[in-house]
Design an enzyme around this catalytic site. Structure first.
Site, mmCIF file in Angstrom:
data_model
loop_
_atom_site.group_PDB
_atom_site.id
_atom_site.type_symbol
_atom_site.label_atom_id
_atom_site.label_comp_id
_atom_site.label_asym_id
_atom_site.label_seq_id
_atom_site.Cartn_x
_atom_site.Cartn_y
_atom_site.Cartn_z
ATOM 1 N N LYS B 204 0.836 -1.207 0.000
ATOM 2 C CA LYS B 204 0.000 0.000 0.000
ATOM 3 C C LYS B 204 0.869 1.253 0.000
ATOM 4 O O LYS B 204 1.586 1.504 0.963
ATOM 5 C CB LYS B 204 -0.909 0.042 1.225
ATOM 6 C CG LYS B 204 -1.874 1.235 1.166
ATOM 7 C CD LYS B 204 -2.586 1.496 2.472
ATOM 8 C CE LYS B 204 -1.841 2.434 3.380
ATOM 9 N NZ LYS B 204 -1.714 3.815 2.888
ATOM 10 N N GLU B 278 10.896 0.611 9.789
ATOM 11 C CA GLU B 278 11.893 1.621 9.451
ATOM 12 C C GLU B 278 11.232 2.948 9.738
ATOM 13 O O GLU B 278 10.381 3.397 8.981
ATOM 14 C CB GLU B 278 12.306 1.446 7.983
ATOM 15 C CG GLU B 278 13.679 1.978 7.688
ATOM 16 C CD GLU B 278 13.642 3.446 7.403
ATOM 17 O OE1 GLU B 278 13.757 4.228 8.374
ATOM 18 O OE2 GLU B 278 13.485 3.822 6.239
ATOM 19 N N CYS B 312 13.704 10.389 6.526
ATOM 20 C CA CYS B 312 13.759 9.916 7.920
ATOM 21 C C CYS B 312 15.184 9.976 8.463
ATOM 22 O O CYS B 312 15.391 10.101 9.661
ATOM 23 C CB CYS B 312 13.203 8.503 8.018
ATOM 24 S SG CYS B 312 13.763 7.442 6.694
#
Lengths: 218, 500
Positions: B204, B278, B312
């Protein structure tokens, strides 16, 4: 540690027999515990080579990945095999450079206490292995809740406890491992993959100089 | 004494103050939209076919640079997730698990080549849908995505060499949920190792950036990958939750925020699902006084402004040694002024659009917090386009370790600058974070580099560089940045069981 354990062999056998083992079985367990410590002692300076990598990145960088200890590991030791189980879960954790807090088998804590004396006379630095006695049902949640614990190991096949532990481990995203039905007497009871459970992989990059467009051969 | 001081002063004044108030500017150099085809509406990609959603619902995806609607995509509900998982299970049991590994590899190599062939179109759509500069989507996202397929394709029939003394088995159906910051690249990071190791996938993409994943579905269809091996379904948080909670999913791979990561960890409690997370980060980028300052400044700029700071592993905390702090901050401010903020499709653009209105609001909230907490703000004087979601590159000086802008992930073009004196001090400060995804260190001294990289509690450490990625290089965090690795040999394990 293995030598010290061997020196007290008779005492460990006596204690195991006191706690529902037979003499022959106890002797086997103590011998295996000694061997297991020697086995993991040997891995201390070898598993890194096996599980590291130099990564051939496409850019002009030197790049490598190595295992590093995750930190403080909280262990709830197996309830049966009170010596061999304890040694089998503690050894890979400290061979990998972690420190640990371990909860001894609830109903058979004698060997764990004597093992503490072994650790002490082996000159293992203070704090590397901390042994607690008590009830897993009371203490499990503290092991997974604690914000300064990096990983937890649980060795019983109790699905309710496992569920609660995983839920609570989310507070600081602890690594959590369930060693279900591991036969500590067999070959599956020891491997460097147990060490790797409480390791992190760290990857380091550094540029490689390109002198005046020369290729890597110069 | 007085003479030396004078000399020093004279030397300093030789550094020319850069002037930016010039009438010169770059002409627009936009990439052509006509090289990309976007359908008006996208269905769900289930079992190799485009399937109407059982929810009957569609939602719009917009271009964050002008707020115009690009397309609308289906919103998968629980029934759709069931269908996708069932198709993945069927493909796993009947086809993919049984297929010789070398044949699996050929499909994945084919996907890699087709991603390369359609690189231009994918890059344009990535920039349109996500707001990132075309320079980055063209030179980084798309080629790296293709390389991930190339890299893992080759692993498919070599797994017996990867884990000494063990055989490997695939896990089954992998549910994969990816974020909006690198939509195509994250899809490749997740799909390539999963299918190479013999698993099947339900993926997704994020609700604000579904288009390149759907383009990838077209490629997968064209590549004749057996139906059901990869299913791509669109939707928001509820769709993701349905995947995570589905009883027939064996593995969850999630990239996103630490908060959602924790929810997933709780949700899978009591199941046998394997998980890799993650998550967020607040990377420390450390500059020592002996560092090559110009390169370090360039690295810090790349570290925090790459992809508008939506990274990130962004170097969002800068630690500068006190002796060079003044110089570094001045050079950073100069460099900030020269960054071009604007149309993501313009080839000269350095910083594109913030991904969504919601994210822009979050960034503004943190800028406000930073000022309230007493840090000094500096932002570039650049003009922002009238429409769309844009944010000036911003830095804060006089930041305290306890300030929220130094502790929490902002996920935007905002840099917090702190100073330090000694090695021990900076290690203490850098590691004082619940996160541990990445870190950077800048110094000319090799022994110092290794001292630092060893003591830094982070999964990826860049020394004299920053924000570099490669399919062969494992990526993933310590502590609350998650667990498991993606990329490289170490990226195989999360998709395999080891058997004796």
């Amino acid at each position: 540690m293995a030598e010290m354990l061997e020196g007290r062999k008779a005492q460990f056998i006596y204690e195991l027999v006191q706690q529902d083992s037979t003499k022959a079985k106890a002797e086997k367990e103590v011998n295996l515990a000694i061997d297991r410590l020697i086995y993991y002692a040997g891995w201390c300076d070898k598993f890194q080579q096996l599980f590291s990598a130099v990564n051939p990145v496409a850019s002009s960088h030197f790049n490598f990945s190595v295992p590093e200890p995750t930190g403080v590991v909280a262990i709830i030791a197996p309830q049966s095999d009170s010596l061999l189980g304890l040694v089998s879960v503690v050894a890979p954790v400290i061979a990998g450079g972690n420190t640990c807090v371990v909860l001894a088998a609830e109903t058979k804590p004698l060997c764990a206490v004597t093992f503490a004396e072994v650790l002490n006379s082996s000159d293992l630095p203070g704090g590397v292995v901390n042994i607690l006695t008590g009830k897993p049902s009371e203490l499990a949640s503290w092991f997974v809740d604690h914000m300064d614990v990096n990983a937890t190991i649980y060795c019983e096949n109790n699905s309710d406890t496992q569920k609660t532990m995983r839920e609570k481990s989310a507070t600081n995203l602890k690594r959590i491992f369930f060693y279900n039905n591991v036969n500590w007497y067999s070959e599956e009871g020891q491997s460097p993959y147990f060490i790797m459970d409480t390791q992190e992989i760290k990857t380091t990059w550094h540029p490689v100089e390109n002198i005046a467009g020369a290729g890597g051969g110069y | 004494m007085a003479v030396t001081k004078k000399k020093a002063a004279a030397k300093k004044s030789n550094t020319i103050k850069l002037k930016f108030d010039t009438s010169w500017s770059y002409d627009p150099a936009p990439e052509s939209k006509s090289a990309a085809t976007i359908s008006k509406q996208y269905d769900l990609f289930i079992n190799g076919e485009w399937t109407k959603p059982q929810s009957g619902k569609y939602f719009a995806t917009i271009n964050p640079a002008n707020e115009e609607k690009l397309s609308e995509v289906a919103e998968a509900n629980e029934a759709d997730v069931n269908k996708a998982v069932a198709s993945a299970r069927n493909a796993y049991e009947k086809v993919w698990k049984k297929m010789p590994a070398k044949e699996r590899a050929k499909y994945i190599f084919r996907i890699a080549r087709m991603v390369q062939e359609k690189a231009r179109e994918l890059a344009i759509i990535e920039s349109l849908d996500g707001g990132k500069p075309i320079r980055e989507s063209r030179d980084f996202d798309v080629p790296t995505a293709a390389n991930h397929f190339f890299y893992y394709a080759g692993w498919a029939d070599k797994l017996e060499y990867a884990f000494p003394n063990r055989r490997t088995e695939p896990l089954g159906v992998a549910g994969q949920i990816i974020p909006w910051n690198f939509p195509l690249l994250m899809a490749a990071w997740k799909i390539a190792p999963a299918i190479a190791t013999g698993n099947t996938v339900v993926l997704k993409p994020a609700e604000t950036t579904p288009l390149t994943a759907l383009k990838l579905a077209e490629i997968i269809q064209e590549a004749d990958l057996p139906p059901g091996v990869v299913n791509i379904i669109t939707g928001a948080g509820a769709t993701g939750a349905a995947i995570v909670n589905h009883p027939d999913v064996n593995k969850i791979a999630f990239t996103g925020s630490t908060d959602v990561g924790k929810i997933i960890q709780r949700a899978i409690a009591g199941t046998n699902k394997k998980v890799t997370l993650e998550l967020g980060g607040k990377a420390a980028n450390i500059i020592f006084e002996d560092a090559p300052i110009d390169q370090a400044v360039e690295g810090v700029i790349n570290g925090i402004f790459f992809n508008q700071g939506h990274v990130c592993c962004a170097g969002s905390r800068l630690y500068v040694q006190e002796s060079v702090a003044k110089e570094v901050i001045r050079k950073l401010k100069d460099r900030l002024e020269s960054l071009i903020v604007g149309d993501p499709l313009d080839k000269n653009t350095d910083i594109g659009a913030i991904n969504s209105k919601q994210q822009l609001e979050t960034i503004h909230k943190y800028i406000k917090i930073g000022r309230q907490e007493g840090a000094e703000m500096y932002e570039s004087n650049c003009k922002l386009p009238g429409k769309g979601f844009f944010c000036r590159p911003t830095l804060f000086t006089n930041v305290a370790q306890s300030n929220r802008i130094a502790q929490e992930e902002i996920f935007g073009p905002v840099l917090a600058i702190l100073t330090f004196r000694t090695d021990d001090e900076v290690i203490e400060k850098a590691n004082n974070s619940p996160y541990g995804l990445s870190a950077g260190v800048w110094t000319d001294k090799g022994s110092k580099i290794f001292n630092m990289t060893k003591r830094m509690r982070a999964g990826v450490v860049w020394a004299n560089t920053f924000n570099k990625f490669d399919p062969t290089s494992p990526f993933g965090g310590y502590k609350e940045s998650g667990f498991g690795r993606e990329g490289g040999l170490h990226g195989l394990l999360p998709y395999l069981n080891l058997v004796g």
